[in-house]
Design a protein around this motif. Structure first.
Motif, PDB file in Angstrom:
ATOM      1  N   VAL A  64       0.765  -1.120  -0.040  1.00 25.79           N
ATOM      2  CA  VAL A  64       0.052   0.116   0.088  1.00 25.79           C
ATOM      3  C   VAL A  64       1.107   1.266  -0.190  1.00 25.79           C
ATOM      4  O   VAL A  64       1.791   1.443   0.989  1.00 25.79           O
ATOM      5  CB  VAL A  64      -0.987  -0.171   1.296  1.00 25.79           C
ATOM      6  N   VAL A  66       1.516   4.844   0.623  1.00 22.33           N
ATOM      7  CA  VAL A  66       0.792   5.624   1.543  1.00 22.33           C
ATOM      8  C   VAL A  66       0.890   7.045   0.971  1.00 22.33           C
ATOM      9  O   VAL A  66       2.548   7.829   0.732  1.00 22.33           O
ATOM     10  CB  VAL A  66       1.297   5.703   2.948  1.00 22.33           C
ATOM     11  N   LYS A  67      -0.043   7.825   0.754  1.00 23.13           N
ATOM     12  CA  LYS A  67      -0.117   9.064  -0.058  1.00 23.13           C
ATOM     13  C   LYS A  67      -1.050  10.005   0.860  1.00 23.13           C
ATOM     14  O   LYS A  67      -0.735  11.352   0.599  1.00 23.13           O
ATOM     15  CB  LYS A  67      -0.690   9.190  -1.463  1.00 23.13           C
ATOM     16  N   GLU A  69      -3.616  10.750   4.992  1.00 31.03           N
ATOM     17  CA  GLU A  69      -3.819  10.344   6.265  1.00 31.03           C
ATOM     18  C   GLU A  69      -4.802   9.091   5.982  1.00 31.03           C
ATOM     19  O   GLU A  69      -4.919   8.443   6.928  1.00 31.03           O
ATOM     20  CB  GLU A  69      -4.497  11.412   6.889  1.00 31.03           C
ATOM     21  N   GLU A  70      -5.612   8.968   5.137  1.00 29.04           N
ATOM     22  CA  GLU A  70      -6.795   8.009   5.038  1.00 29.04           C
ATOM     23  C   GLU A  70      -5.666   6.619   4.806  1.00 29.04           C
ATOM     24  O   GLU A  70      -6.218   5.552   5.324  1.00 29.04           O
ATOM     25  CB  GLU A  70      -7.400   8.114   4.006  1.00 29.04           C
ATOM     26  N   ASP A  71      -4.838   6.799   3.913  1.00 30.68           N
ATOM     27  CA  ASP A  71      -4.049   5.370   3.670  1.00 30.68           C
ATOM     28  C   ASP A  71      -3.278   5.051   5.087  1.00 30.68           C
ATOM     29  O   ASP A  71      -3.157   3.902   5.357  1.00 30.68           O
ATOM     30  CB  ASP A  71      -2.985   5.701   2.619  1.00 30.68           C
ATOM     31  N   GLN A  73      -4.471   5.339   8.222  1.00 34.05           N
ATOM     32  CA  GLN A  73      -5.422   4.642   9.216  1.00 34.05           C
ATOM     33  C   GLN A  73      -5.518   3.377   8.297  1.00 34.05           C
ATOM     34  O   GLN A  73      -5.836   2.267   9.195  1.00 34.05           O
ATOM     35  CB  GLN A  73      -6.621   5.582   9.325  1.00 34.05           C
ATOM     36  N   ASN A  74      -5.916   3.090   7.142  1.00 34.83           N
ATOM     37  CA  ASN A  74      -6.248   2.181   6.487  1.00 34.83           C
ATOM     38  C   ASN A  74      -5.231   1.041   6.406  1.00 34.83           C
ATOM     39  O   ASN A  74      -5.496  -0.302   6.929  1.00 34.83           O
ATOM     40  CB  ASN A  74      -6.399   2.278   5.011  1.00 34.83           C
ATOM     41  N   THR A  75      -4.069   1.081   6.591  1.00 31.57           N
ATOM     42  CA  THR A  75      -3.096   0.355   6.883  1.00 31.57           C
ATOM     43  C   THR A  75      -2.700  -0.092   8.302  1.00 31.57           C
ATOM     44  O   THR A  75      -2.171  -1.261   8.435  1.00 31.57           O
ATOM     45  CB  THR A  75      -1.453   0.867   6.203  1.00 31.57           C
ATOM     46  N   ALA A  84      -1.450  -6.095   4.959  1.00 27.58           N
ATOM     47  CA  ALA A  84      -1.151  -5.113   4.145  1.00 27.58           C
ATOM     48  C   ALA A  84       0.360  -4.777   4.490  1.00 27.58           C
ATOM     49  O   ALA A  84       0.703  -5.208   5.668  1.00 27.58           O
ATOM     50  CB  ALA A  84      -1.806  -3.793   4.685  1.00 27.58           C
ATOM     51  N   PRO A  86       2.535  -1.331   4.168  1.00 34.51           N
ATOM     52  CA  PRO A  86       2.621   0.141   3.770  1.00 34.51           C
ATOM     53  C   PRO A  86       4.009   0.614   3.356  1.00 34.51           C
ATOM     54  O   PRO A  86       5.178  -0.076   3.951  1.00 34.51           O
ATOM     55  CB  PRO A  86       2.352   0.976   5.238  1.00 34.51           C
TER      56      PRO A  86
END
Length: 317
Positions: A64, A66-67, A69-71, A73-75, A84, A86
């Motif tokens: 994943v 990471v680009k 803040e949503e990424d 939390q997702n990771t 996953a 990151p």
């Protein structure tokens, strides 16, 4: 794992760290550094190569990138279940990506008890000694990691094993945690204890301490062992391993050479897995089944202790 994908791609050291993390069951996070000087085409090619490596059957960690803040939390939600991996592209020169990496580290959940290295504070005390100091006006001070239980001032513990494999009763006089005197420490804490021997005829010297010694609760009735069985996976070895081979072992705080006393098969090569009986070459050590064993000095291997042979190896070994 920090990988510099500027010119050489994923180097052999990063691949080795990846293999060790997978073998130990450690969640994996990749930080790609120096992106400010990487040509765009080289940067994209190496990210593609890294993605293929993580998706391979040997790793199976969907990458994943990471680009935002949503990424992050997702990771975090998927990292704990190994769903996953990151990837953080950062630059220490321009500061790009550093804010997301800091946010990710701040939100990481502790793995104190999930890792299996620590037991509950209600369990008997087990403290692994890392360093020893002689403080003027205080005496002997040991520092290390609480693996189990809780320690209070004026508590009696057993110190050992010494060079003869014995444990000696000691009194914990004072406790320091994060360089501040405290009334108690428990499992997961890194602490320091001021010790005093309870038997007047015994003497405490700095030379009597060594790597691998522990402080344990007397109710555990601790024993030291010279022989143990471990399930070992050979990550890399240039030739073959057979009975009589000597390796340098790391097991928690233990650092000692050991010889292969018996193997379930005649030979071991890179990638092989087997049950191996080891004998410590110099001193008996305090071991527990389930402890992780690392082989180094020419041989790279990982394993877990499956049995401690307190009465020596069986005759057929």
């Amino acid at each position: 794992i920090v990988s510099r994908l500027v010119c050489c791609g994923c180097c052999w050291m990063s691949r080795e760290h990846l293999g060790i993390a997978l073998a130990l069951g450690i969640p994996i996070t990749i930080v790609v550094t120096k992106i400010d000087i990487a040509p765009k085409n080289v940067y994209e090619e190496n990210l593609t190569m890294l993605g293929k490596l993580l998706r391979s059957p040997a790793v199976r960690r969907p990458p994943v990138l990471v680009k935002g803040e949503e990424d992050v939390q997702n990771t975090l939600d998927r990292l704990s279940i190994d769903k996953a991996c990151p990837i953080f592209p950062i630059s220490s020169v321009t500061g790009e990506g550093l804010d997301l990496l800091r946010l990710f580290v701040q939100k990481l959940r502790p793995r104190c008890f999930e890792s299996g290295l620590f037991r509950e504070p209600s369990q008997p005390t087990e403290f692994h000694i890392d360093s020893v100091y002689v403080v003027t006006g205080v005496g002997f001070v040991v520092s290390g990691l609480m693996r189990s239980g809780r320690v209070l001032p004026n508590q009696t513990l057993l110190l050992g094993p010494d060079k003869t494999g014995q444990f000696k009763p000691v009194l914990v006089r004072t406790i320091h945690y994060k360089r501040v005197q405290t009334d108690a420490v428990e499992s997961g804490h890194n602490a320091s204890f001021s010790l005093r021997l309870l038997k007047a005829k015994d003497t405490l010297k700095k030379s009597s301490f060594r790597k691998g010694m522990v402080l344990v609760d007397p109710v555990m009735n601790p024993k030291a062992t010279m022989f143990f069985k471990a399930e070992v996976v050979i990550l890399h070895h240039t030739t073959t391993i057979r009975r009589g081979y000597q390796a340098y072992l790391h097991c928690g705080m233990i650092r000692q050479a050991a010889v292969v006393h018996h193997m379930a098969q005649d030979l071991l090569r890179t990638g092989d897995k087997s049950i191996v009986t080891f004998r410590f070459m110099y001193f008996a050590e305090f071991l527990a089944p389930g402890s992780t064993v690392l082989l180094r000095e020419g041989t790279k291997g990982l394993g877990r202790v499956v049995e401690c042979l307190y009465d020596g190896p069986p005759e057929e070994a």
